[in-house]
Design an enzyme around this catalytic site. Sequence first.
Site, PDB file in Angstrom:
ATOM      1  CB  SER A  29      -7.220  -1.573   5.298  1.00 47.76           C
ATOM      2  OG  SER A  29      -8.859  -2.616   5.148  1.00 47.76           O
ATOM      3  CD  GLU A  39      -4.814   0.302   3.480  1.00 46.18           C
ATOM      4  OE1 GLU A  39      -4.221  -0.663   4.275  1.00 46.18           O
ATOM      5  OE2 GLU A  39      -5.588   0.409   2.032  1.00 46.18           O
ATOM      6  NE  ARG A  60      -3.856  -2.626   0.269  1.00 48.88           N
ATOM      7  CZ  ARG A  60      -2.492  -3.657  -0.078  1.00 48.88           C
ATOM      8  NH1 ARG A  60      -2.172  -3.385  -1.575  1.00 48.88           N
ATOM      9  NH2 ARG A  60      -3.257  -4.743  -0.165  1.00 48.88           N
TER      10      ARG A  60
END
Length: 260
Positions: free
Chosen positions: A184, A254, A142
């Site tokens: 998330s 994130e 990510r």
Amino acid sequence: MQTKRINFKNYSSFKIGASHEVFIFEDDFSQIDNYFLLGACNNTLIGNNPPPLAILSKKYDYIKIENNALHIGGATPSGKIASFCKKHDIANFEFVSHLPGKLGGLVYMNAGLKEFEIFNHLLNITTPKGVKQKQDISYGYRKTDISEPILEASFDLRYGFDIEKVNMFKKMRSNQPSTPSAGSCFKNPQGDYAGRLIEAVGLKGLMRGDMCFSEQHANFLVNNGDGKFEDAMWLIKEAQKRVLDEFDITLECEIVILET
Ligand SMILES: Cc1cc2nc3c(=O)[nH]c(=O)nc-3n(C[C@H](O)[C@H](O)[C@H](O)COP(=O)(O)OP(=O)(O)OC[C@H]3O[C@@H](n4cnc5c(N)ncnc54)[C@H](O)[C@@H]3O)c2cc1C
């Protein structure tokens, strides 16, 4: 320069944010450093005082096959990529239908599901400074070190759309809440799960205003109606503090938080 008024309470996946004048970049990128470039705002929490915001123009919403590669414009929605690949029997993009966003956001975040990541079949990106090859980009779970607007990305072209994979991704998604969120909230720390840690410190389901870490999936920060930026931030900071105190683990966001 062209602008557009966007109400982020409608536009963002969190359904949080005010209405802002957003600049639209098309050919002249000389002022881009003064703006924060957004895609579809599916991974972003808009604060009460965000920096000046921008998006790419519709000129960058396209998909074409050329020289045995798939070329996708930075403003192309993930749903369009998934439909194109299904229609043209193209492999390796089945997971994209489950990742809301635009191509630029997907590449910048190296978005993915388990081992299926957008970088797996990437060849290069095009920015206002020219073409940058995958091997010259640093990327991981990510994250990437891309610091320029992604105008286009090219991918290795393989045929064979796999409906079994679509079903597998659908199943993976079945335990995730459909309440507005940005997916998330935290990255999973090495060897552990952010959701497990949030539950362990007693924050799963705890309401702050209309916001909470979902009962269904504790790493999803969800908006149950009229969620506010302050409440989202309170929960994020509380989770980070409690997890650090109890487990000595730093939870890294994130989601992208936009507040000046
Ligand atoms: C219900 C739900 C489930 C999700 N599940 C997943 C999942 O399983 N896996 C996963 O990886 N993600 C998941 N996400 C997050 C989201 O799908 C991805 O992060 C996606 O890549 C966001 O794209 P976006 O266009 O909305 O990006 P935005 O939120 O608009 O922007 C995110 C970042 O990308 C940058 N960016 C956007 N466009 C460009 C561009 N053209 N050039 C350079 N930088 C750019 C922005 O500056 C920002 O830093 C989920 C989100 C939701 C709402």
